[in-house]
Scaffold this motif. Structure first.
Motif, PDB file in Angstrom:
ATOM      1  N   THR A 275       0.847  -1.181   0.000  1.00 15.00           N
ATOM      2  CA  THR A 275       0.000   0.000   0.000  1.00 15.00           C
ATOM      3  C   THR A 275       0.889   1.239   0.000  1.00 15.00           C
ATOM      4  N   ARG A 293      -1.536   1.355  -5.001  1.00 12.40           N
ATOM      5  CA  ARG A 293      -2.836   0.914  -4.500  1.00 12.40           C
ATOM      6  C   ARG A 293      -3.484   1.904  -3.549  1.00 12.40           C
ATOM      7  N   ASN A 297      -7.578   2.682  -2.716  1.00 11.57           N
ATOM      8  CA  ASN A 297      -8.230   2.618  -1.408  1.00 11.57           C
ATOM      9  C   ASN A 297      -8.979   3.905  -1.099  1.00 11.57           C
ATOM     10  N   TYR A 351      -6.552   7.702   6.786  1.00 14.56           N
ATOM     11  CA  TYR A 351      -5.345   6.879   6.666  1.00 14.56           C
ATOM     12  C   TYR A 351      -4.157   7.672   7.196  1.00 14.56           C
TER      13      TYR A 351
END
Ligand code: ADP
Length: 749
Positions: A275, A293, A297, A351
């Motif tokens: 990620t 990626r 997300n 995040y």
């Protein structure tokens, strides 16, 4: 004739979109004589192609998805102009200079029209070149051979070398003379590639030019990669008589190509599996490339990002540094574009990212943009947060416990000490951490403390009581309970608690002191009494002596009775006095034992005689039994006092019947004892009192209501006498029936 012939173009397609290829075809861009290579289906072929093509067409999607492959292709076809098709309405978004694109077209009818016109122009120019006017061949040829960068080689149909230029000689490390006449196939071509060369030679006989890459072996044995452009040579009749090759050393390129392929493969894996977000910005801070990626997300597509200003997208976010400082991403971008590497963390849409801002430089060394890696470390952060929470919990626990929590390492230094230490000893934990623990231990306790700690390192744990030195310089009693702490199966520290036992210890010390003082006093008292014996006895003897005389001299009944009472009372007082004095002598260790040999029978007879009158008065029998005449080597006075005491008790506690004294010699193995038993038919002693009566002041019936006179000292003094002479005394008794006291002395031989 030949000059008029139109030859086709070599066109390389770097297209992701198949329909776009079809569109180009239907727009009449290609001619039937063109050789069109589609990298999408023939990418391997392209990577093996040499650097000659007329047109390279790249579309936007291909550029985005095959960034590195495109890089490889463009580096191989350096001299070929690149035409770039963008899906955008206007080509402004794309930067012609950025990847070496020479022409930019929109993928609509307009763009297609412009492109068709350019292709036509290229075709025109190429055909003009084919129709050059004749030049004086030898002069031109020589000049070219001399000045060209590549190697040149001319071979006949059997591959025998007819000519090479200096450049080629240098490339393979042979001299001109060494090469001429040799077969290139065997001398220069690496074994693995010989089959390939045979095929190429085969093609040559059919008058086909070819480009290929092949491995050659230098004179030194080193292998080099070369790119060959092979062209058949024909005679007047058009028959192939040999071939010329233009050869360039591409070993370095090959190597970097392999490296590029590998690193691009690695990068792709990284981007798809980890990620991470990867962004490239140009020197204006515009995103020119994005992958990874992370954006999936978050729900961002490439179209949302590429072409936009990085700061418009993310500039308002905060970047946290490890130092605790926070600045805006826009500020970080400025630094990046000024050529500074920046590392920091950011929050975005729930995040948590770890970001690397790495500047890029142009070949000229000026800042040319940058690359931003953003790793999704949300999970790691959550774990860290949890760990911190647990740590906090333990921290509070450690701070609230009343005992000091401590860890001592193998070097005998303090690893950790809890803040309670400040309250208990006055030091800050910081000033003790890392210090040798012995600095805080009162010197006399230092060794035992050290032994205790060292024992922990061998796995043995036991509490250690010691005095710590407080910051004030006073002592404080602490109790250390330490246990081994293991890491990887090895004890690395002794960990545990120091509890404050000062009050308890203080009390203990005081008690010990008090006990010692009491013992001292008692010793003094006994000492005093023992010394007093003379002072007390002398006047007593005087009183008794005259009372006895008066008793005999007086004739008047009344006064004689008085004298008799004085005598009896005096005797009793003397007896008691003797017992007290004996006891204190024993206690102060002043009991003198003077041993002499004597007849047991004679001594007992003497004792019995003293009690004959009393027994008679009370109507009790008094008997002696024993045949032998054993001898003993003991203190006669102590022996007699013991027997007297037993007899006195026996008569005192017997009302009917009598008292028997029995003696005999007992032989046990090699030992010989004299046993004396005093048996009465008196009141007896209850079982539970039978051991008690040998203790000082103990009597079976105690208190003021007791029926019998006595001090309770007789048996305890007797016991001590007997034992001090190596004998034993015991009792057997049945209540209401009588008692037997047995004294045993060893016969010393
Ligand atoms: P005292 O006779 O002066 O009280 P002793 O130490 O000689 O002290 O004896 C302790 C106690 O043991 C006596 O008070 C009595 O209760 C018990 N005792 C001793 N000898 C006898 C005996 N022969 N028969 C019964 N009781 C006895």
């Amino acid at each position: 004739m030949e000059n008029e012939k139109e030859s086709g173009l070599k066109i390389i397609l770097c297209l992701e979109d198949e329909s776009f290829a079809a569109k180009l075809k239907s727009a009449g861009i290609f001619d039937t004589s063109d050789s069109v290579i589609n990298t999408q289906s023939q990418s391997l072929k392209v990577s093996g192609e040499a650097g000659m093509a007329d047109v390279i067409i790249v579309d936007e999607t291909f550029e985005q998805n095959n960034h590195y492959l495109l890089g490889v292709i463009l580096s191989k076809f350096k001299s070929c102009p690149v035409s770039y098709f963008t899906g955008r309405r206007s080509p402004e978004g794309a930067d012609p200079g950025k990847a070496g694109y020479d022409f930019i077209y929109t993928a609509d009818d307009d763009g297609m029209k412009q492109f068709r016109e350019r292709i036509a122009a290229i075709r025109q120019r190429k055909n003009n070149n084919n129709n050059l006017p004749p030049l004086p061949p030898q002069i031109v040829f020589n000049a070219i051979l001399k000045n060209m960068a590549e190697g040149f080689m001319y071979v006949d149909n059997d591959d025998a070398i007819l000519y090479v230029n200096d450049q080629f000689c240098n490339m393979v490390g042979y001299t001109y003379e060494e090469l001429i006449g040799q077969k290139g196939y065997t001398l220069l071509i690496a074994e693995e590639d010989r089959d390939m060369l045979l095929q190429k030679n085969e093609a040559r006989t059919k008058n086909v030019s070819d480009h290929y890459e092949i491995r050659m072996i230098k004179k030194s044995g080193a292998v080099i990669w070369v790119a060959v452009i092979g062209t058949p040579v024909t005679n007047q009749e058009g028959a192939v008589i040999g071939s010329v090759g233009i050869i360039s050393d591409i070993t370095a390129t090959k190597r970097s190509e392999a490296f590029l392929r590998r690193s691009s493969g690695l990068l792709n894996t990284l981007l798809t599996h980890v990620t991470v977000a990867l962004l490239e910005v140009d020197k204006e801070g515009r995103v020119v490339y994005s992958a990874g990626r992370v954006f999936e997300n978050i729900g961002l597509t490439d179209a949302d990002i590429v072409g936009k200003k990085f700061d418009d997208l993310f500039g308002s976010l905060d970047i946290y540094f490890l130092t605790g400082k926070t600045i805006k991403v826009s500020e970080v971008t400025q630094r990046l574009l000024a050529g500074e590497f920046v590392y920091g963390f950011s929050d975005f849409k729930g995040y948590y990212f770890e970001n690397y801002f790495t500047p890029l430089y142009s070949n000229a060394g000026t800042p040319a943009g940058g690359v931003i890696f953003a790793f999704d470390v949300t999970e790691r952060k959550t774990i860290q947060k949890k760990m911190r929470e647990t740590e906090d919990k333990y921290q509070t626990l450690v701070e609230n416990i009343n005992d000091i929590i401590i860890s001592i390492n193998r070097d005998y230094n303090i690893d950790f000490i809890s803040p309670v230490v400040t309250r208990m000893l006055g030091y800050e934990p910081g000033e003790m951490t890392g210090m040798p623990v012995q600095e805080y231990i009162f010197a006399p306790d230092s060794l035992p403390f050290r032994d205790g700690v060292m024992a922990v390192f061998t796995g043995i744990t036991r509490p250690i009581e010691f005095r710590a030195i407080t910051k004030m310089g006073t002592m404080k009693w602490l109790r250390a309970s330490l246990r081994p702490h293991y890491e990887n199966g090895r004890i690395i520290s002794a960990q545990g608690v120091f509890s404050d036992v000062h009050e308890k210890k203080d009390m203990e010390q005081k008690l010990i002191l008090a006990k010692e003082r009491a013992e001292e006093v008692s010793r003094l008292k006994s000492y005093f009494l023992a010394n007093m014996s003379h002072e007390l006895r002398t006047p007593m003897i005087g009183i008794l002596g005259y009372a006895e005389i008066l008793q005999e001299e007086l004739t008047d009944d009344e006064t004689q009775k008085m004298a008799a009472t004085i005598f009896a009372s005096g005797n009793r007082l003397l007896e008691t006095l003797n017992l007290i004095l004996d006891l204190s002598k024993i206690e102060s260790g002043k009991l003198e034992i003077i041993k002499t040999d004597f007849d047991v029978r004679d001594e007992i007879r003497g004792c019995i005689a003293t009690f004959a009158k009393t027994a008679d008065k009370r109507g009790l029998t008094l008997e002696l039994q024993g045949d032998a005449n054993p001898k003993l080597h003991l203190d006669k006075r102590l022996f007699r006092d013991t027997i007297n005491n037993l007899l006195s008790n026996a008569i005192k506690f017997t009302h009917i019947g009598g008292v028997t004294v029995e003696y005999y010699i007992e032989k046990r193995e090699s030992k010989e004892n004299v046993v004396i038993m005093v048996t009465d038919t008196g009141i007896g002693i209850p079982e539970r009192s039978q051991t008690l009566i040998f203790e000082e002041f103990r009597q079976v019936s105690q208190g003021y209501g007791r029926e019998y006179e006595g001090t309770g000292l007789g048996l305890s003094v007797s016991k001590k006498f007997v034992e001090s002479m190596g004998g034993t005394i015991k009792v057997k008794s049945i209540q209401g029936k009588g008692s037997t006291f047995t004294v045993t002395f060893p016969v010393k031989k």
